[in-house]
Design a protein around this motif. Sequence first.
Motif, mmCIF file in Angstrom:
data_model
loop_
_atom_site.group_PDB
_atom_site.id
_atom_site.type_symbol
_atom_site.label_atom_id
_atom_site.label_comp_id
_atom_site.label_asym_id
_atom_site.label_seq_id
_atom_site.Cartn_x
_atom_site.Cartn_y
_atom_site.Cartn_z
ATOM 1 N N ARG A 47 13.297 -0.230 1.949
ATOM 2 C CA ARG A 47 12.874 0.557 0.786
ATOM 3 C C ARG A 47 12.270 -0.312 -0.308
ATOM 4 O O ARG A 47 11.213 0.024 -0.866
ATOM 5 C CB ARG A 47 14.077 1.320 0.223
ATOM 6 C CG ARG A 47 13.755 2.101 -1.042
ATOM 7 C CD ARG A 47 14.957 2.883 -1.532
ATOM 8 N NE ARG A 47 14.661 3.584 -2.779
ATOM 9 C CZ ARG A 47 15.528 4.380 -3.397
ATOM 10 N NH1 ARG A 47 16.737 4.592 -2.887
ATOM 11 N NH2 ARG A 47 15.181 4.985 -4.530
ATOM 12 N N THR A 48 12.906 -1.436 -0.592
ATOM 13 C CA THR A 48 12.414 -2.300 -1.672
ATOM 14 C C THR A 48 11.009 -2.804 -1.373
ATOM 15 O O THR A 48 10.129 -2.793 -2.238
ATOM 16 C CB THR A 48 13.368 -3.478 -1.888
ATOM 17 O OG1 THR A 48 14.658 -2.976 -2.269
ATOM 18 C CG2 THR A 48 12.854 -4.401 -2.982
ATOM 19 N N ALA A 49 10.790 -3.239 -0.124
ATOM 20 C CA ALA A 49 9.465 -3.747 0.256
ATOM 21 C C ALA A 49 8.417 -2.642 0.161
ATOM 22 O O ALA A 49 7.296 -2.876 -0.308
ATOM 23 C CB ALA A 49 9.515 -4.315 1.668
ATOM 24 N N ALA A 50 8.774 -1.431 0.600
ATOM 25 C CA ALA A 50 7.814 -0.310 0.553
ATOM 26 C C ALA A 50 7.474 0.052 -0.882
ATOM 27 O O ALA A 50 6.304 0.274 -1.225
ATOM 28 C CB ALA A 50 8.393 0.889 1.291
ATOM 29 N N VAL A 54 3.852 -0.103 -2.942
ATOM 30 C CA VAL A 54 3.271 1.021 -3.682
ATOM 31 C C VAL A 54 2.945 0.605 -5.108
ATOM 32 O O VAL A 54 1.872 0.942 -5.639
ATOM 33 C CB VAL A 54 4.220 2.230 -3.663
ATOM 34 C CG1 VAL A 54 3.770 3.292 -4.669
ATOM 35 C CG2 VAL A 54 4.274 2.832 -2.266
ATOM 36 N N HIS A 55 3.830 -0.134 -5.750
ATOM 37 C CA HIS A 55 3.560 -0.610 -7.109
ATOM 38 C C HIS A 55 2.329 -1.515 -7.134
ATOM 39 O O HIS A 55 1.519 -1.461 -8.074
ATOM 40 C CB HIS A 55 4.777 -1.364 -7.650
ATOM 41 C CG HIS A 55 5.966 -0.487 -7.879
ATOM 42 N ND1 HIS A 55 7.264 -0.962 -7.881
ATOM 43 C CD2 HIS A 55 6.062 0.845 -8.105
ATOM 44 C CE1 HIS A 55 8.096 0.044 -8.102
ATOM 45 N NE2 HIS A 55 7.383 1.146 -8.240
ATOM 46 N N LEU A 65 2.556 6.291 -2.182
ATOM 47 C CA LEU A 65 3.861 6.934 -2.194
ATOM 48 C C LEU A 65 4.684 6.347 -1.063
ATOM 49 O O LEU A 65 4.230 6.303 0.089
ATOM 50 C CB LEU A 65 3.719 8.446 -1.993
ATOM 51 C CG LEU A 65 5.021 9.251 -1.919
ATOM 52 C CD1 LEU A 65 5.697 9.300 -3.278
ATOM 53 C CD2 LEU A 65 4.742 10.656 -1.390
ATOM 54 N N ALA A 66 5.894 5.877 -1.356
ATOM 55 C CA ALA A 66 6.800 5.356 -0.339
ATOM 56 C C ALA A 66 7.689 6.491 0.156
ATOM 57 O O ALA A 66 8.309 7.193 -0.647
ATOM 58 C CB ALA A 66 7.658 4.227 -0.904
#
Length: 252
Positions: A47-50, A54-55, A65-66
């Motif tokens: 999740r953090t990498a995705a 996106v950022h 959008l993740a």
Amino acid sequence: MNVPRIPETPNARVAIVTGAARGIGAAIARRLAHDGYAVVVNYAGSRTAAETLVHEIEAAGGRGLAVRADVADPAAVAQLFDAAATAFGGVDVLVNNAGVMQLAAIGEAGDELFDRQIAINLKGAFNGLREAARRLRDGGRIVSLSTSVLGLRLERYGIYAASKAAVEALTGVLAKELRGRSITVNAVAPGPIATELFLDGKSPELIERLARLNPLERLGTPDEIAASVAFLIGPDGGWINGQVLRANGGMV
């Protein structure tokens, strides 16, 4: 799944990239965002990498959008498409990139190793293809990731190669089944690429040997595979359909 509606950009197309948190998938997501696509960055556990990706896309002026989804789960893949439609209004492109590679000799492979690769590499791709066939807007593009290992028939790659051979078969069939909708369906089969998936567990000597299998005598990069995908889904790839592009430096 609570998905915000993201303001539209006129005429923007929408792409889902599975397994896009890192490696080749992340490079594809970055390239498509650069090319003007709104990109749904799918992930399973990273999740953090995705979200970081996106950022990065948004900081560069793009839209992303993740969305978490296990591609092996048909309901989760349907929800992935739902999230894309809610956020961006529809889906034009699917890139089936999510995959795992676990090596073992056929005679020594356990059921769990076989089942996991078939579930993610084959059923995961099938789930995406089925949903895309139902829900992509006319004129869309589908690209699945295969592997150039198919031509080499390397020891210990049998199950992985088999899962990808099935993806290539689905690619050719679906291209014909979508007749009349101007949707192209293709695959990209990378050679050895300098990613965590490829490098993990290999000795420097093995990596060097595999890198020298192609006439260019080097590993490919994720950005080079992203460029191949971008070509197939872009306007210049509109006449290519039901094909497998072997992006491998001339290895096979």
